[in-house]
Scaffold this motif. Structure first.
Motif, PDB file in Angstrom:
ATOM      1  N   VAL A  28       3.424  -1.977  -4.949  1.00  0.00           N
ATOM      2  CA  VAL A  28       2.938  -1.870  -6.318  1.00  0.00           C
ATOM      3  C   VAL A  28       3.492  -3.007  -7.171  1.00  0.00           C
ATOM      4  O   VAL A  28       2.795  -3.585  -7.995  1.00  0.00           O
ATOM      5  CB  VAL A  28       3.277  -0.493  -6.920  1.00  0.00           C
ATOM      6  CG1 VAL A  28       2.714  -0.392  -8.318  1.00  0.00           C
ATOM      7  CG2 VAL A  28       2.688   0.596  -6.065  1.00  0.00           C
TER       8      VAL A  28
ATOM      9  N   THR B 265       5.954   1.709  -0.743  1.00  0.00           N
ATOM     10  CA  THR B 265       5.255   1.778  -2.030  1.00  0.00           C
ATOM     11  C   THR B 265       5.821   0.852  -3.080  1.00  0.00           C
ATOM     12  O   THR B 265       5.085   0.097  -3.711  1.00  0.00           O
ATOM     13  CB  THR B 265       5.311   3.189  -2.638  1.00  0.00           C
ATOM     14  OG1 THR B 265       5.417   4.096  -1.592  1.00  0.00           O
ATOM     15  CG2 THR B 265       4.109   3.441  -3.479  1.00  0.00           C
TER      16      THR B 265
ATOM     17  N   SER C  71       0.428   3.474 -10.610  1.00  0.00           N
ATOM     18  CA  SER C  71       0.714   4.015  -9.280  1.00  0.00           C
ATOM     19  C   SER C  71       0.214   5.450  -9.158  1.00  0.00           C
ATOM     20  O   SER C  71      -0.248   5.862  -8.093  1.00  0.00           O
ATOM     21  CB  SER C  71       2.207   3.909  -8.960  1.00  0.00           C
ATOM     22  OG  SER C  71       2.982   4.348 -10.026  1.00  0.00           O
TER      23      SER C  71
ATOM     24  N   VAL D 241       0.266   1.438   0.969  1.00  0.00           N
ATOM     25  CA  VAL D 241       0.911   2.220  -0.084  1.00  0.00           C
ATOM     26  C   VAL D 241       1.508   3.509   0.477  1.00  0.00           C
ATOM     27  O   VAL D 241       1.722   4.458  -0.254  1.00  0.00           O
ATOM     28  CB  VAL D 241      -0.046   2.553  -1.244  1.00  0.00           C
ATOM     29  CG1 VAL D 241      -0.295   1.321  -2.066  1.00  0.00           C
ATOM     30  CG2 VAL D 241      -1.345   3.136  -0.745  1.00  0.00           C
TER      31      VAL D 241
ATOM     32  N   VAL E 146      -6.011  -0.906  -1.336  1.00  0.00           N
ATOM     33  CA  VAL E 146      -4.824  -0.206  -0.848  1.00  0.00           C
ATOM     34  C   VAL E 146      -5.220   0.578   0.394  1.00  0.00           C
ATOM     35  O   VAL E 146      -6.381   0.959   0.564  1.00  0.00           O
ATOM     36  CB  VAL E 146      -4.236   0.740  -1.909  1.00  0.00           C
ATOM     37  CG1 VAL E 146      -3.668  -0.054  -3.065  1.00  0.00           C
ATOM     38  CG2 VAL E 146      -5.262   1.725  -2.392  1.00  0.00           C
TER      39      VAL E 146
END
Lengths: 315, 486
Positions: free
Chosen positions: B327, B323, B369, B318, B347
């Protein structure tokens, strides 16, 4: 086609008449539904009904049966349903008994041919829903429910029945329909059906009804409920459906909720009533949080009950 | 509605008196051709059904006409959407072309719009107009509209709105929709003051408002068509979107696309299973069934073969470079979680942390997130990915739970920022797990350049996939859930 669809009866003479007829037995069709039902009768074709769960697909078949005064024969599909469960099966036990009793009675004269003819006759045949619908003397409504749950092979099995209304039994020959059944297939759209099956059907997509129609439906089933409450209820249900919930509330749940509100004697839907009775329309824990957060807050805007606390909706 | 000819039919066709299905035949066939061009499969048998259906309904009623065709031709929800788009485009152009032709010719005729004429006028709707001189009998039109206001249906109003626009302006627009609506109103002399007051006029006023809405919508549609931004049907069928980048994408959209994916997967699973669906013979079941037939095992019972439901261990990078992809990927997996027996999500940036709960609780993309970046505590100081340390942690904390039925999926760009990759530990992890895959959100072109060490890890994986469009992601998920003998 061997038989012509029965459509002379006056109540099936136009889409409007079919719509009115369905209405008279407690089902409120929209124009498209009435038209497709009418076409199904006129053209003698099966109808494939798709749509989200709880919009009244199965109910449509029941209403058609009630309205036309026909018997409803229902085949509930599931993964692994096969011809022995859907079409016909030989009654092995009875066949075996027949052979044994025959052998015991007169061992020498029991000719093989006689026994063979005997045990593959209709006496030893167990009819299952599909054969039952085809062989019925009276015209029927055949409902094949949740066709999308079955396997591809089973769809192929249906093709002969749906296009020619006949069943081939190797030992007996072809059983043809003497009357024309109205056939409805329902699907929750969980998988794509084969082209061959679709080609033989009319297609009807049922969706959640428009507000006005849903209000009518609710009021028809719960006539004692105040009109304003019913309108508000349908509005709230609509809001919940628009959220990304795991299981959107169905029409029957709207009706259940309406009954509950009537029982509780609620004359308006405020936040408290909503949160107390929410479990009737929302049935997942995560959904409940979401709905309480988004819809509950909106209900707050009605006067006299502004609390201001509680989580803000993420816009 | 059955009594008499609807107003729009009077303008566009000869009315139902000469209405046999044969007259409209070429038009319907041509329409089917257009549907095929848009990628719908319309068979001859479906066309025949459509004609059968048309011969039993009153096809001067627009809704009945459309629905009768739709129910026989469009056999899925996507097809229905497509059908509606093409239907509107096709048959309204025919109406408009007729109006434009009448307008240009300066005469009010009642000719039947047949296939040839339509084709001739295809292209820009209303190209024949533009001189601004209204020569059609406005009074007749106005009368028709008033009549429709009193007892006409919604469709009639819409058609009259189209016709009014065509006849009054010949398709020319001022560019501002509000101005055009006013112009149509003024020229037709439709004023709400003229309507009878009180209760009686209430319905009419509502109808008039509806009519104006139709005019407005029509003008909007026209403008879209002219500027070339018409939402075409084709993209409906395409699933190959680029991955969402940024927080604007809502999880709801992801769930919608996942629903389609689920459906596709359900179909696919069945196909790949074929007749090998049943497993070995279930002796107990067979014996029990044979008791019914006097001990003769007529009916063999099989053990059902359960579809593979993998246990998933998903590790997602992440760090800022990947990212959005990670996600999105995680949310797809969680939307699909009932396809998996067990799903654990981790993560990592410099350290690894488990976030399985977050996705079960949060439905909004942004919240999920944010929660991950706030609470997971995976970044130490630098904020650069440290694969070596991640493998040390993961091996210590989780590897004991792995067994041959579990699948490890890593999503990351394998850029170590110059740190030790510790491929030996990753090797141990993959050895314990049944399968392991690596998804790289970078195009294959960039692999093993700079600090990318994907090649080192690739040796230990059952598969390495590039994954930077949702199509590739879907392909991978399909691969993952496919039932195949191992």
């Amino acid at each position: 086609m061997a038989i012509s669809p029965a459509s002379d009866t006056p109540e099936l003479s136009s889409p409007e008449a079919v719509g009115a007829g369905l209405h008279s037995v407690g089902y409120l069709p929209d124009e498209t539904t009435a038209l497709v039902s009418y076409l199904a009768v006129q053209l003698g074709k099966p109808v494939l009904v798709e749509g989200p769960a709880g919009v009244g697909k199965t109910e449509l078949a029941k209403a058609l049966a009630r309205f036309t005064g026909r018997e409803l024969i229902r085949l509930q599909c599931y993964e692994g349903v096969d011809e022995a469960k859907a079409l016909y099966e030989w009654n092995y036990k009875k066949q075996l008994l027949r052979i044994q009793s025959g052998a015991a009675a007169d061992a020498d004269s029991a000719s093989w041919d006689a026994v063979q003819d005997n045990i593959f006759s209709e006496e030893f045949l167990l009819t299952r829903p599909l054969l039952q619908a085809i062989a019925s003397e009276e015209p029927v409504v055949l409902l094949i429910d949740e066709i999308d749950k079955t396997d591809h092979e089973f769809e192929a099995l249906l093709l002969e029945i749906l296009s020619d209304f006949q069943v081939s039994i190797p030992e007996l020959g072809v059983v043809e329909a003497t009357t024309h059944p109205i056939v409805l297939l329902t699907s929750n759209d969980s998988r794509e059906l084969t082209e061959a099956l679709k080609r033989r059907c009319l297609y009807l997509w049922l969706d959640y009804p428009e507000n006005a129609r849903e209000i009518e439906i609710v009021r028809m089933h719960v006539p004692d409920l105040d009109e304003k409450v019913a309108a508000r209820l349908v509005e709230v249900i609509r809001m919940v459906r628009e959220l990304d919930v795991k299981k959107p509330p169905s029409i029957s749940e709207s009706i259940d909720w309406a009954r509950t509100l009537l029982l509780l004697g609620a004359d308006r839907i405020d936040r408290k009533t909503f949160e107390d009775t929410m479990s009737i329309i929302v049935k997942h824990r995560t959904d409940m949080d979401l709905v309480a957060e988004r819809v509950g807050v909106k209900l707050d805007k009605s006067p006299a009950s502004i609390t201001g606390s509680g989580p803000r909706p993420a816009v | 509605m059955n009594a008499g000819v609807p107003a729009w039919a009077r303008f566009t066709t000869g009315g139902p008196s000469e209405g046999t299905a044969g007259g409209i035949g070429p038009l319907v066939v041509d329409f089917a051709r257009e549907l095929r061009d848009e990628g719908m499969s319309v068979g001859t048998s479906e066309l025949l059904d459509a004609f059968d259906a048309l011969s039993t309904v009153d096809w001067t009623d627009r809704a009945a006409f459309r629905e009768a065709m739709s129910t026989t031709i469009a056999k899925s929800q996507e097809d229905r959407t497509l059908f509606k788009l093409v239907f509107d485009r096709y048959f309204f152009r025919a109406t408009e072309a007729e109006a434009a032709r009448e307008h240009a010719g300066g005469e009010q005729g009642n000719e039947h719009p047949d296939g040839e004429q339509r084709k001739g006028d295809e292209g820009e709707p209303g190209e024949g107009g533009g001189d601004g001189e209204a020569q059609i009998d406005i009074d007749a039109l106005r009368e028709a509209i008033m009549e429709a206001l009193e007892n006409g249906g919604d469709d009639t109003l819409r058609d009259l709105a189209r016709l009014a626009i065509m006849t009054l302006s010949g398709g020319a627009s001022s560019g501002v929709i509000g101005v055009d609506v006013q112009r149509v109103r003024r020229q037709l002399e439709l004023r709400s003051q003229d309507l009878p007051p009180g209760e009686e006029g209430e319905d009419l006023r509502k109808q008039l408002q509806k009519f104006e809405q139709h005019v407005r919508r029509e003008l909007e549609a026209r403008m879209i068509a002219e500027t070339g931004n018409l939402p075409t049907a084709r993209p409906l069928n395409e699933m190959n979107r680029a991955l969402p980048s940024g927080g604007t994408q809502d999880l709801a959209a992801v769930h919608r696309s996942v629903k389609m994916l689920k459906r596709a997967m359900a179909t696919q699973g069945l196909e790949s299973r074929g007749h090998q669906r049943t497993g070995p013979i279930d002796v107990r079941g067979t014996m029990r069934a044979s008791l019914e037939t006097g001990g003769v095992p007529l009916d063999l019972r099989y053990r059902p073969r359960r579809p593979r439901r993998p246990e998933l261990y998903v590790l997602c990078d992440v760090s800022t470079s990947v990212t959005s992809a990670s996600v999105f990927f995680l949310s797809i997996l969680h939307a699909l979680h009932d396809s998996f027996k067990r799903l654990r999500t981790f993560v990592f940036i410099e350290r690894v942390a488990e976030v399985t709960d977050v996705f079960e609780q949060e439905r909004s993309f942004k919240a999920a997130s944010e929660k991950i970046s706030n609470t997971a505590g995976v970044a130490d100081i630098s904020g650069y990915t440290d694969y070596g340390r991640v493998w040390v942690d993961f091996h210590d904390q989780v590897a004991a739970d792995l067994d041959p039925r579990s699948t490890v999926i890593v999503l990351g760009d394998a850029r170590t920022n110059g740190r030790e990759p510790r491929a030996d530990l990753f090797g141990k992890v993959t050895e314990k797990a049944g399968r392991s895959f690596w998804l790289n959100p970078e195009p294959r072109l960039y692999w093993n350049y700079g600090d990318s060490v994907i090649g080192v890890y690739e040796r230990f994986c059952d598969g390495v996939f590039e994954c930077w469009t949702s199509k590739q992601l879907e392909d991978f998920v399909r691969e993952l859930t496919a039932v195949r003998p191992r």
